[in-house]
Write a protein that holds these residues in place. Structure first.
Motif, mmCIF file in Angstrom:
data_model
loop_
_atom_site.group_PDB
_atom_site.id
_atom_site.type_symbol
_atom_site.label_atom_id
_atom_site.label_comp_id
_atom_site.label_asym_id
_atom_site.label_seq_id
_atom_site.Cartn_x
_atom_site.Cartn_y
_atom_site.Cartn_z
ATOM 1 N N GLU A 24 0.907 -1.537 -0.103
ATOM 2 C CA GLU A 24 0.194 -0.384 -0.182
ATOM 3 C C GLU A 24 0.883 1.100 -0.043
ATOM 4 N N GLU A 25 1.955 1.001 0.775
ATOM 5 C CA GLU A 25 2.406 2.734 0.849
ATOM 6 C C GLU A 25 3.511 2.692 -0.315
ATOM 7 N N ARG A 53 13.242 0.670 6.053
ATOM 8 C CA ARG A 53 11.680 0.526 5.780
ATOM 9 C C ARG A 53 10.915 -0.159 6.538
ATOM 10 N N SER A 54 11.702 -1.633 6.738
ATOM 11 C CA SER A 54 11.607 -2.760 7.853
ATOM 12 C C SER A 54 10.678 -1.730 8.621
ATOM 13 N N LEU A 55 12.332 -1.441 9.906
ATOM 14 C CA LEU A 55 11.338 0.287 11.218
ATOM 15 C C LEU A 55 10.137 0.461 10.999
ATOM 16 N N TYR A 56 10.150 1.273 9.604
ATOM 17 C CA TYR A 56 9.468 2.456 10.048
ATOM 18 C C TYR A 56 8.608 1.311 9.334
ATOM 19 N N ILE A 249 6.219 21.777 17.191
ATOM 20 C CA ILE A 249 6.206 21.105 16.193
ATOM 21 C C ILE A 249 6.824 20.112 15.799
ATOM 22 N N VAL A 250 6.890 19.509 14.534
ATOM 23 C CA VAL A 250 7.145 18.467 13.749
ATOM 24 C C VAL A 250 8.019 18.855 12.613
ATOM 25 N N GLU A 251 9.337 18.475 12.777
ATOM 26 C CA GLU A 251 10.299 18.290 11.689
ATOM 27 C C GLU A 251 9.700 17.716 10.176
ATOM 28 N N GLY A 252 8.984 18.476 9.260
ATOM 29 C CA GLY A 252 8.516 17.054 8.093
ATOM 30 C C GLY A 252 9.310 16.626 7.424
ATOM 31 N N ASN A 253 10.624 17.866 6.837
ATOM 32 C CA ASN A 253 11.704 17.081 5.665
ATOM 33 C C ASN A 253 11.487 15.579 5.492
ATOM 34 N N ASP A 254 11.334 14.466 6.331
ATOM 35 C CA ASP A 254 12.257 13.354 6.066
ATOM 36 C C ASP A 254 10.096 12.711 6.727
ATOM 37 N N LYS A 255 9.794 12.356 5.970
ATOM 38 C CA LYS A 255 8.446 12.661 5.702
ATOM 39 C C LYS A 255 7.795 11.134 6.978
ATOM 40 N N LYS A 256 8.703 10.165 6.822
ATOM 41 C CA LYS A 256 8.618 8.719 7.284
ATOM 42 C C LYS A 256 8.818 9.081 9.008
ATOM 43 N N ARG A 257 9.691 9.730 9.576
ATOM 44 C CA ARG A 257 10.073 10.011 10.430
ATOM 45 C C ARG A 257 8.775 10.823 11.325
ATOM 46 N N ALA A 258 8.555 12.355 10.320
ATOM 47 C CA ALA A 258 7.520 12.769 10.266
ATOM 48 C C ALA A 258 6.285 11.968 10.856
#
Length: 306
Positions: A24-25, A53-56, A249-258
């Motif tokens: 899906e991702e 990816r596996s951790l995400y 505030i959410v740092e959004g440059n890295d979508k997955k971490r955000a």
């Protein structure tokens, strides 16, 4: 959906679930495979996500299962939860909202994304059109942009005069304190990205037919008026960051971490416990020996093209 292949050893359900999520991702993030040549050089300079990816996927699934427990708790205790998602255009608000709502019950977790106000709404009390969307007991409401439009786009684009903006800044702390006193849990997020990252995401939308609908004239103007938006954001934080409803505030440059950081933080803002449920058992089907299933006309069926 992934299925067990005959003859292969049986795999754990978690592995199969993660595989489904990965598929899906992958559907949602095929950007790299469709990058126009003109953007590849720019993309090559982009900082890649450093999370495996596996951790995400495993963390996303774990957090989403906790969101289900949170929703159960909100319903069980008759709580009212409001979450505001604000930030620059293309900062990733929609991606986080999508993953929050992906596995919860949509009947009691709603997303509110209001269009521009109508002529009638422009004559109302500013907060009036948002009030009907506030939650009742047992509900969660996610605002994809909110009353803070007045402090951002309306101010920068000249849709609201300085007197209206000043009235907003004077009224919004009292409005939010009133919401909190009424029993609403109010959580406010600002998604932050860099100038360079927004430029890339906008260019991706311009060159990608699937994403062009996401671009509006207001989005394009936000590039021109980047510094004005920055000044407006800074004053908004200064005047609306109240103890009863602080900004996060959410740092959004890295979508997955955000996504992971925002969901984990949201879970930490509402103390919840697992709600005990009665065991669910599937009842046996009742067979009627006199019932005969009718054969339906073939033209009623969707053609099996795949």
């Amino acid at each position: 959906m992934s299925q067990q292949v005959p003859g292969e050893p049986e795999r754990p359900w978690l592995e199969l679930e993660l595989e489904d999520d990965f598929d899906e991702e992958l559907e949602q993030e095929v950007d790299d495979a469709r990058i126009p040549p003109a953007l590849r050089e720019l993309l090559a300079r982009r900082q890649k996500s450093t999370i495996a990816r596996s951790l995400y996927f495993s963390e996303l699934l774990r957090l989403q299962s906790e969101l289900v427990k949170l929703q159960d708790w909100v319903q069980h205790r008759k709580l009212k939860l409001v979450v505001l998602f604000e930030g620059r255009d293309s900062a990733g608000k929609g991606g986080v909202i999508k993953r929050i709502t992906q596995r919860v019950n949509p009947r009691t977790c709603r997303v509110v994304a209001l269009p521009a106000p109508s002529d009638r709404e422009r004559t109302q009390w500013y907060f009036q059109r948002y009030v009907p969307h506030l939650p009742a007991a047992g509900e969660m409401v996610l605002f994809d942009r909110s009353w803070y439009n007045r402090a951002g786009v309306e101010r920068v684009m000249g849709f609201a005069g300085e007197q209206q903006v000043e009235e907003f800044f004077r009224d919004v702390p009292a409005f939010e304190r009133m919401l909190v006193r009424s029993g609403i849990i109010l959580v406010k997020y600002w998604f932050s990205i860099t100038d360079e990252e927004q430029q890339l995401r906008f260019l991706m939308r311009i060159h990608d037919p699937i994403k062009q609908w996401k671009l509006s004239p207001m989005d394009l103007q936000s590039r021109v008026r980047w510094e004005q938006y920055t000044k407006a954001k800074e004053e908004m934080f200064e005047r609306t960051n109240i103890p009863e409803a602080p900004w996060h505030i959410v740092e959004g440059n890295d979508k997955k971490r955000a996504r992971l950081n925002c969901i984990a933080h949201l879970l930490s803002k509402v103390p919840y416990e697992e709600v005990p449920h009665e065991p669910v058992t599937l009842p046996e089907r009742v067979f009627n020996p006199d019932y005969e299933r009718r054969t339906l006309p073939i033209e009623l069926y969707v053609p099996e093209r795949y």
